[in-house]
Enzyme design. Structure first.
Site, PDB file in Angstrom:
ATOM      1  N   HIS A   1      44.940  43.193  32.481  1.00  0.00           N
ATOM      2  CA  HIS A   1      44.912  44.524  31.866  1.00  0.00           C
ATOM      3  C   HIS A   1      44.289  45.493  32.860  1.00  0.00           C
ATOM      4  CE1 HIS A   1      43.889  47.079  28.038  1.00  0.00           C
ATOM      5  NE2 HIS A   1      44.196  47.838  29.073  1.00  0.00           N
TER       6      HIS A   1
ATOM      7  N   HIS B   1      45.321  49.335  34.795  1.00  0.00           N
ATOM      8  CA  HIS B   1      46.215  50.473  35.050  1.00  0.00           C
ATOM      9  C   HIS B   1      45.979  50.890  36.498  1.00  0.00           C
ATOM     10  CE1 HIS B   1      46.835  51.001  30.650  1.00  0.00           C
ATOM     11  NE2 HIS B   1      45.602  50.502  30.608  1.00  0.00           N
TER      12      HIS B   1
ATOM     13  N   HIS C   1      49.273  47.787  24.257  1.00  0.00           N
ATOM     14  CA  HIS C   1      47.942  48.106  23.749  1.00  0.00           C
ATOM     15  C   HIS C   1      48.013  48.164  22.220  1.00  0.00           C
ATOM     16  CE1 HIS C   1      47.193  49.240  27.853  1.00  0.00           C
ATOM     17  NE2 HIS C   1      46.020  49.816  27.615  1.00  0.00           N
TER      18      HIS C   1
ATOM     19  N   GLU D   1      42.743  49.200  19.993  1.00  0.00           N
ATOM     20  CA  GLU D   1      41.658  49.736  20.831  1.00  0.00           C
ATOM     21  C   GLU D   1      40.943  50.781  19.980  1.00  0.00           C
ATOM     22  OE1 GLU D   1      42.944  52.131  24.154  1.00  0.00           O
ATOM     23  OE2 GLU D   1      41.005  51.977  25.188  1.00  0.00           O
TER      24      GLU D   1
ATOM     25  N   ASP E   1      40.622  47.302  33.045  1.00  0.00           N
ATOM     26  CA  ASP E   1      41.323  48.452  32.456  1.00  0.00           C
ATOM     27  C   ASP E   1      41.524  49.583  33.469  1.00  0.00           C
ATOM     28  OD1 ASP E   1      42.675  49.750  30.429  1.00  0.00           O
ATOM     29  OD2 ASP E   1      40.941  50.115  29.160  1.00  0.00           O
ATOM     30  N   ASP E   2      40.512  50.425  33.639  1.00  0.00           N
ATOM     31  CA  ASP E   2      40.554  51.560  34.583  1.00  0.00           C
ATOM     32  C   ASP E   2      39.225  51.565  35.342  1.00  0.00           C
ATOM     33  OD1 ASP E   2      43.078  53.135  33.572  1.00  0.00           O
ATOM     34  OD2 ASP E   2      41.932  52.628  31.777  1.00  0.00           O
TER      35      ASP E   2
HETATM   36  N1  HPA Z   1      44.064  52.871  26.630  1.00  0.00           N
HETATM   37  C1  HPA Z   1      45.217  53.521  26.450  1.00  0.00           C
HETATM   38  N2  HPA Z   1      45.883  54.070  27.440  1.00  0.00           N
HETATM   39  C2  HPA Z   1      45.415  53.968  28.687  1.00  0.00           C
HETATM   40  C3  HPA Z   1      44.240  53.299  28.931  1.00  0.00           C
HETATM   41  C4  HPA Z   1      43.537  52.723  27.856  1.00  0.00           C
HETATM   42  O1  HPA Z   1      42.465  52.100  27.987  1.00  0.00           O
HETATM   43  N3  HPA Z   1      44.052  53.388  30.283  1.00  0.00           N
HETATM   44  C5  HPA Z   1      45.093  54.058  30.805  1.00  0.00           C
HETATM   45  N4  HPA Z   1      45.922  54.424  29.835  1.00  0.00           N
HETATM   46 ZN    ZN Z   2      44.464  49.842  29.046  1.00  0.00          ZN
END
Ligand code: HPA
Ligand code: ZN
Length: 331
Positions: free
Chosen positions: A13, A15, A193, A196, A274-275
């Site tokens: 996971h 991006h 996703h 969340e 994630d990011d």
């Molecule tokens: N959630 C949803 N969209 C996203 C995320 C995330 O954590 N990171 C980049 N796009």
């Molecule tokens: Zn994500």
């Protein structure tokens, strides 16, 4: 955990646009003659305080303005792979947001081509096997997603699957049934996703309506006992991102994160960043924070890393190789 003893893991996971570090944003802005609204490192860094998913997405999309050429995308990807290798990542399945670039006038050949060029060298340069996942923006229309998917298929883009990201609440999985049917028919792997910020019902529908093989995040599943039973029974992989959840206030503090409860319930959870450029760390930082906060021992870390390897779309021989490496890991 010392830097020399990172657990060998798969990152499922991630991006790629979320790996754009502030320093690289300024370098690319200079290279492309772009004036940013926050032109110094200090001003830019001051923007990284988030209150929810949308407040992060606003900055994440704005910063993409510096990604213009194929070389920009390749440089960003190489920087991630270099850092991920140090973090212990041995296999990475990487999402890209093609629509976020197309809407700025950057063609698919540039964004996908640039990332793919760096991924092509990843195994020999960084020892990381990879796969690329085209993620679709759920706050855009299904028609837009379908058109982009057709274009990716027509150009024979080197993608292994599709994902679904961006603003979750109000954009339920039911909006993308045709997209997932089309991707399945094309032989692509399916992730999305869910859970969340969105409710457990979105996780049910992501499994039942979209047929997703993996759920990205899924943390709100713990609110629904019947869903937890199903996820445990079917061993549905959940790609959890602890530091992301703290920074986007999906949880108040790390010590309140549901990961230990998810593990105790027998869920197939793994740890991801994630990011990482936005959320305070790469996968090693996530493991370190978990060990510090919850006192996870080496066997728990081994379980999480094993889940990531088994839940990946890597070839069976590569999974076996990584599981052997994990077995030999001393903790
Ligand atoms: N959630 C949803 N969209 C996203 C995320 C995330 O954590 N990171 C980049 N796009
Ligand atoms: Zn994500």
């Amino acid at each position: 955990m010392t830097t020399s003893n990172r657990v060998p893991t798969a990152e499922l996971h991630l991006h790629i646009e979320g790996t754009l570090e502030p320093e690289l944003i300024l370098d690319l802005a200079a290279r492309n003659g772009i004036t940013l609204p926050h032109p110094t490192l200090a001003e830019l860094r001051a923007q990284y305080e988030f209150t929810d998913l949308q407040s992060f997405l606003d900055l994440y999309y704005a910063n993409m303005a510096v990604l213009v050429t194929e070389a920009d995308f390749a440089d960003m990807t190489r920087a991630y792979l270099h850092r991920a290798a140090a973090a212990g990542v041995r296999h990475a399945e990487i999402m890209i947001d093609p629509q976020a670039h197309l809407s700025r006038g950057v063609p698919l050949a540039t964004s996908v081509g640039g990332v793919a060029a760096a991924l092509a060298e990843s195994e020999s340069r960084f020892g990381i096997t990879t796969g690329l996942i085209a993620a679709f923006l759920r706050d855009e229309s299904e028609e837009s997603a379908l058109a982009v998917l057709e274009e990716l298929l027509a150009m024979d883009a080197p993608i292994i699957g599709i994902g679904l990201d961006s603003a979750e609440v109000g954009n339920p999985p039911s909006k993308f049934v045709r997209l997932y049917n089309r991707a399945r028919a094309a032989g692509l792997r399916l992730v999305a996703h869910a859970g969340e910020e969105g409710p457990p019902a979105y996780v049910w529908d992501t499994l039942d309506l979209l047929g997703a093989e993996r759920i990205d995040h899924g943390i709100r599943s713990v609110e629904d006992a019947a869903l937890v039973r199903r996820l445990a029974e079917e061993q549905v992989p959940l790609t959890v991102c602890p530091l992301s959840n703290v920074r986007l206030r999906a949880v108040d503090t790390l010590d309140g994160h549901p990961l230990p409860r998810m593990l105790a319930a027998g869920l197939n959870v793994c740890v991801n960043s994630d990011d990482p450029a936005y959320f305070g760390g790469y996968v090693d930082d996530n493991f370190t924070a978990l060990r510090t906060t919850f006192g996870f021992d080496a066997e728990t870390v081994r379980t999480l890393a094993g889940n990531s390897i088994r839940s990946s779309f890597a070839a069976d021989a590569r999974k076996a190789e990584l599981l052997e490496e994990l077995d030999a890991w001393q903790g």
